[in-house]
Design a protein around this motif. Structure first.
Motif, PDB file in Angstrom:
ATOM      1  N   PHE A 230      95.270  -8.485  29.129  1.00 30.10           N
ATOM      2  CA  PHE A 230      96.311  -9.124  29.925  1.00 30.10           C
ATOM      3  C   PHE A 230      96.251  -8.576  31.360  1.00 30.10           C
ATOM      4  O   PHE A 230      96.192  -7.358  31.570  1.00 30.10           O
ATOM      5  N   ALA A 231      96.253  -9.490  32.340  1.00 29.10           N
ATOM      6  CA  ALA A 231      96.197  -9.110  33.749  1.00 29.10           C
ATOM      7  C   ALA A 231      97.600  -8.845  34.270  1.00 29.10           C
ATOM      8  O   ALA A 231      98.504  -9.677  34.105  1.00 29.10           O
ATOM      9  N   ILE A 232      97.785  -7.699  34.934  1.00 28.24           N
ATOM     10  CA  ILE A 232      99.105  -7.295  35.435  1.00 28.24           C
ATOM     11  C   ILE A 232      99.154  -7.487  36.942  1.00 28.24           C
ATOM     12  O   ILE A 232      98.274  -7.019  37.666  1.00 28.24           O
ATOM     13  N   VAL A 239     102.770 -10.798  34.122  1.00 28.28           N
ATOM     14  CA  VAL A 239     101.584 -10.539  33.310  1.00 28.28           C
ATOM     15  C   VAL A 239     101.006 -11.877  32.887  1.00 28.28           C
ATOM     16  O   VAL A 239     101.741 -12.773  32.447  1.00 28.28           O
ATOM     17  N   THR A 240      99.683 -12.009  33.015  1.00 28.53           N
ATOM     18  CA  THR A 240      99.003 -13.255  32.660  1.00 28.53           C
ATOM     19  C   THR A 240      98.121 -13.020  31.456  1.00 28.53           C
ATOM     20  O   THR A 240      97.315 -12.072  31.432  1.00 28.53           O
ATOM     21  N   CYS A 241      98.259 -13.853  30.437  1.00 26.13           N
ATOM     22  CA  CYS A 241      97.430 -13.706  29.244  1.00 26.13           C
ATOM     23  C   CYS A 241      96.081 -14.379  29.475  1.00 26.13           C
ATOM     24  O   CYS A 241      95.908 -15.159  30.426  1.00 26.13           O
ATOM     25  N   PRO A 242      95.081 -14.135  28.632  1.00 27.50           N
ATOM     26  CA  PRO A 242      93.757 -14.744  28.823  1.00 27.50           C
ATOM     27  C   PRO A 242      93.776 -16.270  28.788  1.00 27.50           C
ATOM     28  O   PRO A 242      92.839 -16.908  29.281  1.00 27.50           O
ATOM     29  N   GLN A 243      94.807 -16.872  28.247  1.00 33.42           N
ATOM     30  CA  GLN A 243      94.909 -18.322  28.234  1.00 33.42           C
ATOM     31  C   GLN A 243      95.556 -18.867  29.499  1.00 33.42           C
ATOM     32  O   GLN A 243      95.713 -20.076  29.653  1.00 33.42           O
ATOM     33  N   GLY A 244      95.918 -17.972  30.428  1.00 29.67           N
ATOM     34  CA  GLY A 244      96.464 -18.390  31.708  1.00 29.67           C
ATOM     35  C   GLY A 244      97.971 -18.514  31.763  1.00 29.67           C
ATOM     36  O   GLY A 244      98.525 -18.891  32.798  1.00 29.67           O
ATOM     37  N   THR A 245      98.676 -18.185  30.707  1.00 29.08           N
ATOM     38  CA  THR A 245     100.138 -18.262  30.700  1.00 29.08           C
ATOM     39  C   THR A 245     100.720 -17.013  31.354  1.00 29.08           C
ATOM     40  O   THR A 245     100.270 -15.892  31.100  1.00 29.08           O
ATOM     41  N   VAL A 246     101.744 -17.207  32.185  1.00 29.96           N
ATOM     42  CA  VAL A 246     102.364 -16.118  32.929  1.00 29.96           C
ATOM     43  C   VAL A 246     103.730 -15.798  32.306  1.00 29.96           C
ATOM     44  O   VAL A 246     104.498 -16.708  31.955  1.00 29.96           O
ATOM     45  N   THR A 247     104.017 -14.506  32.172  1.00 30.27           N
ATOM     46  CA  THR A 247     105.296 -14.100  31.595  1.00 30.27           C
ATOM     47  C   THR A 247     106.446 -14.432  32.535  1.00 30.27           C
ATOM     48  O   THR A 247     106.281 -14.514  33.750  1.00 30.27           O
ATOM     49  N   LEU A 293     101.197   5.774  36.241  1.00 30.94           N
ATOM     50  CA  LEU A 293     100.682   6.277  34.971  1.00 30.94           C
ATOM     51  C   LEU A 293      99.656   5.329  34.367  1.00 30.94           C
ATOM     52  O   LEU A 293      98.694   5.770  33.732  1.00 30.94           O
ATOM     53  N   HIS A 294      99.856   4.036  34.569  1.00 26.89           N
ATOM     54  CA  HIS A 294      98.890   3.058  34.063  1.00 26.89           C
ATOM     55  C   HIS A 294      97.535   3.242  34.720  1.00 26.89           C
ATOM     56  O   HIS A 294      96.487   3.141  34.056  1.00 26.89           O
ATOM     57  N   ASP A 295      97.518   3.538  36.023  1.00 23.26           N
ATOM     58  CA  ASP A 295      96.244   3.756  36.722  1.00 23.26           C
ATOM     59  C   ASP A 295      95.547   5.006  36.186  1.00 23.26           C
ATOM     60  O   ASP A 295      94.318   5.010  35.992  1.00 23.26           O
ATOM     61  N   ILE A 296      96.316   6.069  35.961  1.00 19.45           N
ATOM     62  CA  ILE A 296      95.722   7.297  35.402  1.00 19.45           C
ATOM     63  C   ILE A 296      95.156   7.027  34.019  1.00 19.45           C
ATOM     64  O   ILE A 296      94.052   7.468  33.682  1.00 19.45           O
ATOM     65  N   GLN A 297      95.895   6.282  33.222  1.00 20.26           N
ATOM     66  CA  GLN A 297      95.439   5.973  31.872  1.00 20.26           C
ATOM     67  C   GLN A 297      94.150   5.157  31.893  1.00 20.26           C
ATOM     68  O   GLN A 297      93.197   5.452  31.162  1.00 20.26           O
ATOM     69  N   SER A 298      94.102   4.130  32.734  1.00 22.19           N
ATOM     70  CA  SER A 298      92.914   3.272  32.799  1.00 22.19           C
ATOM     71  C   SER A 298      91.708   4.039  33.299  1.00 22.19           C
ATOM     72  O   SER A 298      90.594   3.922  32.749  1.00 22.19           O
ATOM     73  N   GLU A 299      91.892   4.834  34.366  1.00 19.63           N
ATOM     74  CA  GLU A 299      90.775   5.618  34.903  1.00 19.63           C
ATOM     75  C   GLU A 299      90.265   6.625  33.882  1.00 19.63           C
ATOM     76  O   GLU A 299      89.055   6.821  33.742  1.00 19.63           O
TER      77      GLU A 299
END
Length: 400
Positions: A230-232, A239-247, A293-299
């Motif tokens: 999911f793209a944030i 947040v956008t899901c892989p099908q293109g739907t936005v929360t 914190l999300h950036d630290i987690q991803s890195e």
């Protein structure tokens, strides 16, 4: 329970042996006359549980009614607490063993369950497949190349203290002794994203360790749409899901850990062609950490998949040999003292012994001691062939 019963009888026998004359019979002598060694598969376990419960109930009633001066004994009080936490009285006032599903059994995680009549502060400890009764020893050592590994800190905690809760105290101890390092190689149990940020902010130190992957139904089954798919958009809070739907919903609910939840509506997910692979509820909700914190987690998760990170983290494997040295070489899992503070003294003394052994290996070999030359009198006695006492410290000349 058998151990607690025997400990209470030992205490009463020391303080007032004449009071036990009418109580202790031959059956009790067989059951509690020596240390219990039940093993993993004791014979007739239900019978033992029933008999011990009835014996403890009788002893506690006897002490309460006739031996009021002995109620305050340490082992008697421990027996009472252990009995209450393991037995309940049924409608006929008979002791019944508490099962895990029964109410009233104190969990070990709450630091309430007493496991030893000799030390009420000891708790049941479990780490992986290893289980014991007592305390936890957290060991910190150096891992510089070309130098002996020196233990710089040993912290003793109770079972209820999680490893991540123990780490700030360990770093504070190191800071107070001016032994802080720039980087720490830690086990995954000592590491969380929030703690990694806290250690960097408060101590200027980095942590090298595995950030655990989120365990969800999607990640376990290997299906599509894990959280990372999911793209944030942090600025728009969507947040956008892989099908293109936005929360349409973005919230930060109150919780112990800082989290953000983004929810899709039922209308968004109802007609989705891959809904069964995404969620079992009517609509998908994605939870993730705040941006920093999300950036630290991803890195961290990206870095720990590289070969370079794996090679660096292999340094931590040395601590496993240190733990083996503590356990097999110095018997650290056999507590020689009672109470948390005295157990810590044992851990510290053991660490000092390990350090001395390691440093001794790297010290230069002492030169062989040269014997002293014979004195003038000794030379005279040898010259005249007069016998004299010989010493290994004195060099001798042939007399022939």
């Amino acid at each position: 329970m058998t151990k607690a019963m025997r400990a209470a009888l030992e205490e009463l026998a020391r303080r007032a042996p004449h009071e036990l004359v009418a109580l202790v019979k031959e059956e009790w002598g067989k059951r509690y006359g020596r240390a219990a060694r039940l093993g993993k598969n004791p014979s007739k376990p239900k019978t033992r549980i029933k008999e011990t419960g009835e014996d403890v109930r009788l002893l506690l009633r006897y002490v309460h009614r006739y031996l009021s001066a002995l109620r305050d004994g340490e082992q008697v009080q421990a027996l009472r607490q252990i009995f209450v936490q393991n037995y309940a009285l049924d409608a006929q006032d008979r002791p019944k063993w508490r099962e895990p599903e029964d109410a009233g059994l104190p969990p070990s995680a709450l630091a309430l369950a007493i496991v030893s009549p000799y030390d009420s502060s000891a708790r049941y400890v479990r780490r992986g497949e290893t289980r014991w009764e007592g305390f936890l020893a957290h060991v910190t050592e150096t891992c510089d190349q070309g130098t002996p590994s020196v233990i710089t800190d040993v912290t003793t905690t109770k079972e209820s203290v999680h490893d991540t809760k123990a780490l700030p105290g360990i770093l504070t101890n190191l800071h107070d002794r001016n032994l802080l390092s720039k980087e720490y190689f830690v086990d995954g149990g000592y590491l969380s994203v929030a703690l990694k940020q806290q250690v960097a902010r408060e101590h200027g130190a980095g942590q090298v360790g595995p950030i655990r992957a989120r365990s969800t139904r999607q990640s376990r089954k290997g299906t599509v749409f894990p959280r990372e798919a999911f793209a944030i958009d942090w600025d728009k809070k969507t947040v956008t899901c892989p099908q293109g739907t936005v929360t349409s919903r973005w919230a930060s609910p109150p919780s112990l850990a800082p989290y953000i939840t983004a929810s899709f509506t039922v209308a968004d997910c109802r007609d989705c062609p891959v809904k069964t692979s995404c969620t079992r509820t009517d609509a998908r909700t994605v939870a993730f950490m705040p941006r920093d914190l999300h950036d630290i987690q991803s890195e961290s998760r990206t870095e720990q998949r590289t070969q370079e990170w794996l090679s660096r983290y292999s340094l931590r494997a040395a601590i496993e040999s240190t733990i083996s040295e503590f356990v097999n070489g110095h018997g650290i899992r056999q507590c020689r003292y009672r109470s948390h503070s005295k157990a810590h003294v044992q851990h510290v003394l053991t660490a000092i012994a390990v350090n001395l052994e390691r440093i001794d290996v790297h010290l230069p070999t002492a030169p062989n001691r040269q014997p002293r030359a014979p004195t003038a009198l000794q030379n005279f006695l040898d010259w005249q062939r007069i016998p004299r006492p010989r010493s290994w410290r004195v060099a001798t000349h042939p007399t022939g």
